[in-house]
Design a protein around this motif. Structure first.
Motif, PDB file in Angstrom:
ATOM      1  N   MET A   3       0.860  -1.183   0.000  1.00 46.94           N
ATOM      2  CA  MET A   3       0.000   0.000   0.000  1.00 46.94           C
ATOM      3  C   MET A   3       0.897   1.234   0.000  1.00 46.94           C
ATOM      4  O   MET A   3       1.321   1.706   1.055  1.00 46.94           O
ATOM      5  CB  MET A   3      -0.902   0.011   1.243  1.00 46.94           C
ATOM      6  N   ASN A   4       1.204   1.727  -1.202  1.00 48.47           N
ATOM      7  CA  ASN A   4       2.105   2.866  -1.321  1.00 48.47           C
ATOM      8  C   ASN A   4       1.392   4.173  -1.617  1.00 48.47           C
ATOM      9  O   ASN A   4       1.958   5.242  -1.391  1.00 48.47           O
ATOM     10  CB  ASN A   4       3.147   2.607  -2.423  1.00 48.47           C
ATOM     11  N   THR A   5       0.181   4.079  -2.146  1.00 47.49           N
ATOM     12  CA  THR A   5      -0.534   5.289  -2.545  1.00 47.49           C
ATOM     13  C   THR A   5      -1.999   5.178  -2.141  1.00 47.49           C
ATOM     14  O   THR A   5      -2.493   4.087  -1.826  1.00 47.49           O
ATOM     15  CB  THR A   5      -0.466   5.491  -4.078  1.00 47.49           C
ATOM     16  N   LEU A   6      -2.682   6.293  -2.207  1.00 45.95           N
ATOM     17  CA  LEU A   6      -4.118   6.285  -1.939  1.00 45.95           C
ATOM     18  C   LEU A   6      -4.843   5.399  -2.948  1.00 45.95           C
ATOM     19  O   LEU A   6      -5.809   4.719  -2.599  1.00 45.95           O
ATOM     20  CB  LEU A   6      -4.686   7.710  -1.968  1.00 45.95           C
ATOM     21  N   LYS A   7      -4.352   5.358  -4.172  1.00 52.17           N
ATOM     22  CA  LYS A   7      -4.994   4.492  -5.167  1.00 52.17           C
ATOM     23  C   LYS A   7      -4.857   3.021  -4.764  1.00 52.17           C
ATOM     24  O   LYS A   7      -5.792   2.247  -4.958  1.00 52.17           O
ATOM     25  CB  LYS A   7      -4.434   4.723  -6.565  1.00 52.17           C
ATOM     26  N   ASP A   8      -3.731   2.630  -4.211  1.00 51.86           N
ATOM     27  CA  ASP A   8      -3.567   1.251  -3.733  1.00 51.86           C
ATOM     28  C   ASP A   8      -4.598   0.944  -2.646  1.00 51.86           C
ATOM     29  O   ASP A   8      -5.219  -0.123  -2.647  1.00 51.86           O
ATOM     30  CB  ASP A   8      -2.160   1.023  -3.164  1.00 51.86           C
ATOM     31  N   VAL A   9      -4.761   1.883  -1.735  1.00 46.76           N
ATOM     32  CA  VAL A   9      -5.741   1.723  -0.657  1.00 46.76           C
ATOM     33  C   VAL A   9      -7.143   1.652  -1.245  1.00 46.76           C
ATOM     34  O   VAL A   9      -7.957   0.800  -0.854  1.00 46.76           O
ATOM     35  CB  VAL A   9      -5.624   2.879   0.367  1.00 46.76           C
ATOM     36  N   TYR A  10      -7.420   2.521  -2.196  1.00 45.25           N
ATOM     37  CA  TYR A  10      -8.725   2.569  -2.854  1.00 45.25           C
ATOM     38  C   TYR A  10      -9.073   1.223  -3.492  1.00 45.25           C
ATOM     39  O   TYR A  10     -10.142   0.663  -3.232  1.00 45.25           O
ATOM     40  CB  TYR A  10      -8.711   3.695  -3.896  1.00 45.25           C
ATOM     41  N   ILE A  11      -8.187   0.701  -4.320  1.00 42.58           N
ATOM     42  CA  ILE A  11      -8.455  -0.566  -5.008  1.00 42.58           C
ATOM     43  C   ILE A  11      -8.609  -1.691  -3.997  1.00 42.58           C
ATOM     44  O   ILE A  11      -9.515  -2.529  -4.110  1.00 42.58           O
ATOM     45  CB  ILE A  11      -7.360  -0.887  -6.052  1.00 42.58           C
ATOM     46  N   ALA A  58     -18.689  -2.992  -7.878  1.00 46.78           N
ATOM     47  CA  ALA A  58     -17.331  -3.083  -7.332  1.00 46.78           C
ATOM     48  C   ALA A  58     -16.438  -3.898  -8.265  1.00 46.78           C
ATOM     49  O   ALA A  58     -15.286  -3.521  -8.533  1.00 46.78           O
ATOM     50  CB  ALA A  58     -17.361  -3.695  -5.931  1.00 46.78           C
ATOM     51  N   ALA A  59     -16.955  -5.013  -8.765  1.00 49.35           N
ATOM     52  CA  ALA A  59     -16.171  -5.859  -9.669  1.00 49.35           C
ATOM     53  C   ALA A  59     -15.796  -5.091 -10.932  1.00 49.35           C
ATOM     54  O   ALA A  59     -14.640  -5.163 -11.387  1.00 49.35           O
ATOM     55  CB  ALA A  59     -16.955  -7.121 -10.031  1.00 49.35           C
ATOM     56  N   ALA A  60     -16.727  -4.356 -11.495  1.00 47.25           N
ATOM     57  CA  ALA A  60     -16.461  -3.607 -12.723  1.00 47.25           C
ATOM     58  C   ALA A  60     -15.387  -2.541 -12.496  1.00 47.25           C
ATOM     59  O   ALA A  60     -14.500  -2.360 -13.343  1.00 47.25           O
ATOM     60  CB  ALA A  60     -17.752  -2.968 -13.239  1.00 47.25           C
ATOM     61  N   ILE A  61     -15.449  -1.871 -11.356  1.00 45.57           N
ATOM     62  CA  ILE A  61     -14.453  -0.839 -11.059  1.00 45.57           C
ATOM     63  C   ILE A  61     -13.071  -1.460 -10.911  1.00 45.57           C
ATOM     64  O   ILE A  61     -12.091  -0.980 -11.482  1.00 45.57           O
ATOM     65  CB  ILE A  61     -14.860  -0.039  -9.802  1.00 45.57           C
ATOM     66  N   VAL A  62     -12.984  -2.536 -10.156  1.00 45.05           N
ATOM     67  CA  VAL A  62     -11.685  -3.184  -9.942  1.00 45.05           C
ATOM     68  C   VAL A  62     -11.106  -3.668 -11.271  1.00 45.05           C
ATOM     69  O   VAL A  62      -9.921  -3.461 -11.562  1.00 45.05           O
ATOM     70  CB  VAL A  62     -11.811  -4.336  -8.920  1.00 45.05           C
ATOM     71  N   CYS A 120     -16.116   5.413   2.462  1.00 44.25           N
ATOM     72  CA  CYS A 120     -14.662   5.586   2.328  1.00 44.25           C
ATOM     73  C   CYS A 120     -14.222   5.571   0.870  1.00 44.25           C
ATOM     74  O   CYS A 120     -13.454   6.435   0.437  1.00 44.25           O
ATOM     75  CB  CYS A 120     -13.919   4.494   3.099  1.00 44.25           C
ATOM     76  N   VAL A 121     -14.721   4.592   0.093  1.00 44.09           N
ATOM     77  CA  VAL A 121     -14.252   4.509  -1.291  1.00 44.09           C
ATOM     78  C   VAL A 121     -14.791   5.651  -2.151  1.00 44.09           C
ATOM     79  O   VAL A 121     -14.123   6.066  -3.099  1.00 44.09           O
ATOM     80  CB  VAL A 121     -14.515   3.121  -1.934  1.00 44.09           C
ATOM     81  N   ARG A 127     -11.114  12.091  -4.281  1.00 46.09           N
ATOM     82  CA  ARG A 127      -9.779  12.660  -4.074  1.00 46.09           C
ATOM     83  C   ARG A 127      -8.851  12.303  -5.231  1.00 46.09           C
ATOM     84  O   ARG A 127      -8.005  13.107  -5.652  1.00 46.09           O
ATOM     85  CB  ARG A 127      -9.199  12.176  -2.749  1.00 46.09           C
ATOM     86  N   LEU A 128      -9.029  11.104  -5.787  1.00 42.80           N
ATOM     87  CA  LEU A 128      -8.182  10.641  -6.888  1.00 42.80           C
ATOM     88  C   LEU A 128      -8.642  11.168  -8.248  1.00 42.80           C
ATOM     89  O   LEU A 128      -8.006  10.901  -9.263  1.00 42.80           O
ATOM     90  CB  LEU A 128      -8.147   9.108  -6.906  1.00 42.80           C
TER      91      LEU A 128
END
Length: 164
Positions: A3-11, A58-62, A120-121, A127-128
């Protein structure tokens, strides 16, 4: 994956929601089968469909971000599902209205977990600058809030009165 970035946390958290939806969907179907109040049964059936829609979103976004949604397992929802099974399905009830009240309690606990996750997401996506994701996730959050409010109405208007 680190988990290096907010995007990592997001996904990671969208994957977690996918798993949470998958687990809670199965339990919601069981709760609907166990419910005796027809209004409650209908709301749970609609809730199961809404959860399924959230899982698909959620599946489509991931997948749109190049990952697989099934790479994560939500331990938080696992615990809530176990509690719902123990308290609303497996528990011995002498009164069906009391079981319906417990079904609402357990369902709303799962829903509140979902509200926290979706909220949260949504914030992460905004933010992203992932506007399309944020719009989709906000709809999931809004639908989850609507389901929670509907359960409160059923509890206050019918089920709790009958159980008392």
């Amino acid at each position: 994956m680190p988990m290096n970035t907010l995007k990592d946390v997001y996904i990671d958290q969208v994957k977690d929601l996918y798993s949470a939806c998958n687990q809670s969907h199965k339990m919601t179907v069981q709760l609907a089968d166990a419910a005796t109040n027809e209004t409650l049964k209908g709301a749970l059936t609609a809730g199961a469909e809404g959860i399924k829609d959230g899982m698909e979103a959620a599946a489509a976004i991931v997948k749109a971000h190049g990952e697989e949604p099934s790479d994560e397992f939500c331990k938080g929802m696992e615990g809530l599902v176990k509690e719902a099974k123990a308290h609303a399905i497996d528990e011995d009830f002498g009164d069906r209205d009391a079981r319906d009240a417990m079904i609402i309690t357990q369902y709303q606990r799962m829903v509140h977990y979902g509200i926290a996750g979706w909220g949260c997401v949504v914030a992460f996506a905004k933010r992203l600058g992932l506007d399309e994701d944020a719009h989709t996730l906000q709809k999931c959050l809004d639908d989850t809030y609507d389901g929670d409010r509907r359960m409160t109405e059923i509890a206050a208007g019918e089920v709790n009165r009958a159980a008392a």
